[in-house]
Design a protein around this motif. Structure first.
Motif, PDB file in Angstrom:
ATOM      1  N   PRO A 119     -35.442 -24.757   4.181  1.00 25.79           N
ATOM      2  CA  PRO A 119     -36.329 -25.847   4.684  1.00 25.79           C
ATOM      3  C   PRO A 119     -36.446 -27.076   3.750  1.00 25.79           C
ATOM      4  O   PRO A 119     -36.982 -26.873   2.857  1.00 25.79           O
ATOM      5  CB  PRO A 119     -37.739 -25.233   5.253  1.00 25.79           C
ATOM      6  CG  PRO A 119     -37.507 -23.656   4.793  1.00 25.79           C
ATOM      7  CD  PRO A 119     -36.072 -23.754   4.153  1.00 25.79           C
ATOM      8  N   CYS A 120     -36.357 -28.226   4.306  1.00 23.08           N
ATOM      9  CA  CYS A 120     -36.554 -29.544   3.330  1.00 23.08           C
ATOM     10  C   CYS A 120     -37.682 -30.479   3.775  1.00 23.08           C
ATOM     11  O   CYS A 120     -37.506 -31.642   3.485  1.00 23.08           O
ATOM     12  CB  CYS A 120     -35.084 -30.369   3.077  1.00 23.08           C
ATOM     13  SG  CYS A 120     -33.843 -29.141   2.152  1.00 23.08           S
ATOM     14  N   GLY A 121     -38.380 -30.077   4.716  1.00 24.93           N
ATOM     15  CA  GLY A 121     -39.369 -30.722   5.210  1.00 24.93           C
ATOM     16  C   GLY A 121     -39.225 -31.445   6.770  1.00 24.93           C
ATOM     17  O   GLY A 121     -38.486 -31.021   7.229  1.00 24.93           O
ATOM     18  N   GLY A 122     -40.043 -32.556   6.988  1.00 22.33           N
ATOM     19  CA  GLY A 122     -39.782 -33.055   8.261  1.00 22.33           C
ATOM     20  C   GLY A 122     -38.592 -33.870   8.442  1.00 22.33           C
ATOM     21  O   GLY A 122     -37.819 -34.400   7.604  1.00 22.33           O
ATOM     22  N   LEU A 123     -38.656 -34.548   9.846  1.00 24.14           N
ATOM     23  CA  LEU A 123     -37.244 -35.356  10.089  1.00 24.14           C
ATOM     24  C   LEU A 123     -37.335 -36.598   9.236  1.00 24.14           C
ATOM     25  O   LEU A 123     -36.167 -37.208   8.933  1.00 24.14           O
ATOM     26  CB  LEU A 123     -37.288 -35.622  11.621  1.00 24.14           C
ATOM     27  CG  LEU A 123     -36.014 -35.712  12.345  1.00 24.14           C
ATOM     28  CD1 LEU A 123     -35.029 -34.610  11.971  1.00 24.14           C
ATOM     29  CD2 LEU A 123     -36.194 -36.123  13.684  1.00 24.14           C
ATOM     30  N   ALA A 124     -38.396 -37.180   8.744  1.00 25.63           N
ATOM     31  CA  ALA A 124     -38.261 -38.266   7.975  1.00 25.63           C
ATOM     32  C   ALA A 124     -37.703 -38.197   6.517  1.00 25.63           C
ATOM     33  O   ALA A 124     -37.184 -38.913   5.925  1.00 25.63           O
ATOM     34  CB  ALA A 124     -39.749 -38.556   7.715  1.00 25.63           C
ATOM     35  N   ARG A 125     -37.444 -36.733   6.053  1.00 30.38           N
ATOM     36  CA  ARG A 125     -36.625 -36.658   4.956  1.00 30.38           C
ATOM     37  C   ARG A 125     -35.117 -36.347   5.066  1.00 30.38           C
ATOM     38  O   ARG A 125     -34.373 -36.208   4.702  1.00 30.38           O
ATOM     39  CB  ARG A 125     -37.398 -35.242   4.235  1.00 30.38           C
ATOM     40  CG  ARG A 125     -38.847 -35.666   3.731  1.00 30.38           C
ATOM     41  CD  ARG A 125     -39.357 -34.461   2.735  1.00 30.38           C
ATOM     42  NE  ARG A 125     -38.892 -34.755   1.348  1.00 30.38           N
ATOM     43  CZ  ARG A 125     -38.235 -33.903   0.844  1.00 30.38           C
ATOM     44  NH1 ARG A 125     -37.934 -32.576   1.343  1.00 30.38           N
ATOM     45  NH2 ARG A 125     -37.715 -34.080  -0.451  1.00 30.38           N
ATOM     46  N   ALA A 126     -34.810 -36.174   6.455  1.00 34.75           N
ATOM     47  CA  ALA A 126     -33.293 -35.924   6.839  1.00 34.75           C
ATOM     48  C   ALA A 126     -32.570 -37.281   6.218  1.00 34.75           C
ATOM     49  O   ALA A 126     -31.465 -36.925   5.888  1.00 34.75           O
ATOM     50  CB  ALA A 126     -33.034 -36.237   8.490  1.00 34.75           C
ATOM     51  N   ALA A 127     -33.369 -38.211   6.125  1.00 38.27           N
ATOM     52  CA  ALA A 127     -32.529 -39.333   5.215  1.00 38.27           C
ATOM     53  C   ALA A 127     -31.930 -39.170   4.097  1.00 38.27           C
ATOM     54  O   ALA A 127     -30.973 -39.461   3.647  1.00 38.27           O
ATOM     55  CB  ALA A 127     -33.355 -40.753   5.267  1.00 38.27           C
ATOM     56  N   TYR A 128     -32.900 -38.283   3.499  1.00 39.22           N
ATOM     57  CA  TYR A 128     -32.266 -37.828   2.181  1.00 39.22           C
ATOM     58  C   TYR A 128     -31.094 -36.829   2.111  1.00 39.22           C
ATOM     59  O   TYR A 128     -30.260 -36.786   1.241  1.00 39.22           O
ATOM     60  CB  TYR A 128     -33.353 -36.786   1.263  1.00 39.22           C
ATOM     61  CG  TYR A 128     -34.588 -37.784   1.028  1.00 39.22           C
ATOM     62  CD1 TYR A 128     -34.513 -39.030   1.037  1.00 39.22           C
ATOM     63  CD2 TYR A 128     -35.927 -37.350   0.978  1.00 39.22           C
ATOM     64  CE1 TYR A 128     -35.724 -39.985   0.965  1.00 39.22           C
ATOM     65  CE2 TYR A 128     -36.938 -37.711   0.833  1.00 39.22           C
ATOM     66  CZ  TYR A 128     -36.881 -39.241   0.786  1.00 39.22           C
ATOM     67  OH  TYR A 128     -37.979 -39.938   0.600  1.00 39.22           O
ATOM     68  N   LEU A 129     -31.069 -35.977   3.298  1.00 31.31           N
ATOM     69  CA  LEU A 129     -29.782 -35.154   3.430  1.00 31.31           C
ATOM     70  C   LEU A 129     -28.524 -36.235   3.964  1.00 31.31           C
ATOM     71  O   LEU A 129     -27.463 -35.710   3.309  1.00 31.31           O
ATOM     72  CB  LEU A 129     -29.846 -34.194   4.571  1.00 31.31           C
ATOM     73  CG  LEU A 129     -31.128 -33.037   4.359  1.00 31.31           C
ATOM     74  CD1 LEU A 129     -30.933 -32.240   5.634  1.00 31.31           C
ATOM     75  CD2 LEU A 129     -30.615 -32.277   3.203  1.00 31.31           C
ATOM     76  N   ALA A 152     -28.178 -39.162   2.672  1.00 26.42           N
ATOM     77  CA  ALA A 152     -27.779 -39.992   1.616  1.00 26.42           C
ATOM     78  C   ALA A 152     -27.177 -38.608   0.516  1.00 26.42           C
ATOM     79  O   ALA A 152     -26.210 -39.388  -0.434  1.00 26.42           O
ATOM     80  CB  ALA A 152     -29.191 -40.541   0.773  1.00 26.42           C
ATOM     81  N   THR A 153     -27.730 -37.638   0.613  1.00 25.10           N
ATOM     82  CA  THR A 153     -27.102 -36.678  -0.134  1.00 25.10           C
ATOM     83  C   THR A 153     -25.656 -36.584  -0.252  1.00 25.10           C
ATOM     84  O   THR A 153     -24.739 -36.027  -0.864  1.00 25.10           O
ATOM     85  CB  THR A 153     -27.652 -35.286  -0.198  1.00 25.10           C
ATOM     86  OG1 THR A 153     -29.135 -35.561  -0.607  1.00 25.10           O
ATOM     87  CG2 THR A 153     -27.010 -34.169  -1.186  1.00 25.10           C
ATOM     88  N   ALA A 154     -25.445 -36.399   1.329  1.00 23.45           N
ATOM     89  CA  ALA A 154     -23.915 -36.170   1.699  1.00 23.45           C
ATOM     90  C   ALA A 154     -23.086 -37.463   1.315  1.00 23.45           C
ATOM     91  O   ALA A 154     -21.973 -37.209   0.857  1.00 23.45           O
ATOM     92  CB  ALA A 154     -23.775 -35.965   3.252  1.00 23.45           C
ATOM     93  N   ALA A 155     -23.580 -38.657   1.488  1.00 24.24           N
ATOM     94  CA  ALA A 155     -22.793 -39.855   1.128  1.00 24.24           C
ATOM     95  C   ALA A 155     -22.516 -39.778  -0.400  1.00 24.24           C
ATOM     96  O   ALA A 155     -21.496 -40.113  -0.939  1.00 24.24           O
ATOM     97  CB  ALA A 155     -23.706 -41.066   1.475  1.00 24.24           C
ATOM     98  N   LEU A 156     -23.543 -39.334  -1.170  1.00 28.04           N
ATOM     99  CA  LEU A 156     -23.155 -39.217  -2.585  1.00 28.04           C
ATOM    100  C   LEU A 156     -22.248 -38.260  -2.892  1.00 28.04           C
ATOM    101  O   LEU A 156     -21.307 -38.377  -3.707  1.00 28.04           O
ATOM    102  CB  LEU A 156     -24.615 -39.012  -3.549  1.00 28.04           C
ATOM    103  CG  LEU A 156     -24.694 -39.053  -4.987  1.00 28.04           C
ATOM    104  CD1 LEU A 156     -24.371 -40.525  -5.372  1.00 28.04           C
ATOM    105  CD2 LEU A 156     -25.980 -38.298  -5.520  1.00 28.04           C
ATOM    106  N   ALA A 157     -22.317 -37.065  -2.289  1.00 26.89           N
ATOM    107  CA  ALA A 157     -21.637 -35.818  -2.630  1.00 26.89           C
ATOM    108  C   ALA A 157     -19.974 -36.211  -2.191  1.00 26.89           C
ATOM    109  O   ALA A 157     -19.155 -36.045  -3.008  1.00 26.89           O
ATOM    110  CB  ALA A 157     -21.886 -34.642  -1.913  1.00 26.89           C
TER     111      ALA A 157
END
Ligand code: NAP
Length: 206
Positions: free
Chosen positions: A171-181, A183-188
């Motif tokens: 679990p990585c938090g609420g939907l507002a933090r989905a932007a980080y997932l 961005a992480t995909a874009a970086l990876a």
């Protein structure tokens, strides 16, 4: 669990196949009946239209290109009411400066497109081939699957789906933090494309 999959491409077949192998009742929904039927037959799932798949499950996986996803979810919002909607999309575009995210975060767009559904961002980080592993285990560690959602119903559903295929919910938090997932995909993905190994950037100290 009953799971409907919107889309009949790579993610539908690989993640859908992991779920049917785990005993879930999966329906693949496609805009082309022949392709949906073929994809479903390959993994022991049922097939139907996009609308039928949206209505099929307690959970629905949105497995279409990011550019198509908001309109598709909006058009099916009435079919998705009260269901967990899993967003695995990555809206990435190649530019001269490298791989970039395109537009507003997808998870927020899909949540706005189906406001009565329980949106969860998950399964967007790994390449499609990873879900064909039974189970996905690396260096004796089950794959961690990060997810973001605001809804307890979606948390329970996605955690059950992740565990059922031998992975560990993260679990990585609420939907507002989905932007980080996203961005992480874009970086990876950008690192993979440039010949680097993203995992090498996150070592664990003994
Ligand atoms: N591939 C990966 O490694 C990977 C990993 C993580 C996340 N994802 C994300 O998962 C999503 C699906 O990826 P994929 O690899 O499964 O793609 P894919 O193999 O290209 O399949 C895309 C599916 O979406 C359907 N589709 C496209 N536009 C549509 C529309 N307007 N209405 C209805 N259906 C439409 C296609 O139908 P037709 O066959 O009729 O064209 C096809 O069934 C993407 O958002 C991607 O970013 C992919």
């Amino acid at each position: 669990m009953r799971i409907g999959i919107l889309g009949s491409g790579g993610m539908a077949k690989s993640l859908g196949g992991a779920w049917t192998a785990a005993g879930h009742d999966v329906m693949i929904g496609g805009r082309d009946e022949g392709r949906a039927k073929q994809a479903a037959a390959g993994i022991g799932a049922a097939h139907g239209t996009i609308e039928e798949a949206a209505r099929h499950g307690q959970a629905a996986l949105v497995a279409v290109p990011a550019q198509a996803a908001p309109d598709l979810v909006r058009a099916n919002a009435h079919n998705l009411t009260g269901r967990t909607v899993i967003d695995c999309t990555n809206s990435v575009v190649p530019t001269a400066g490298g791989l970039m995210l395109d537009g507003e975060p997808m998870a927020g767009q899909l949540a706005a497109a189906a406001p009565a559904a329980y949106l969860v961002k998950a399964f967007n980080l790994c390449h499609v081939s990873i879900w064909t592993l039974r189970p996905p285990v690396f260096e004796n560690n089950p794959l961690a699957v990060p997810f973001c959602t605001d809804h307890p119903t979606a948390t329970a559903a996605v955690e059950a789906l992740i565990r059922s295929i031998g992975c560990t919910p993260a679990p990585c938090g609420g939907l507002a933090r989905a932007a980080y997932l996203e961005a992480t995909a874009a970086l990876a993905i950008g690192l993979w494309w440039s010949g680097s190994e993203p995992r090498a950037a996150f070592p664990v100290h003994a």
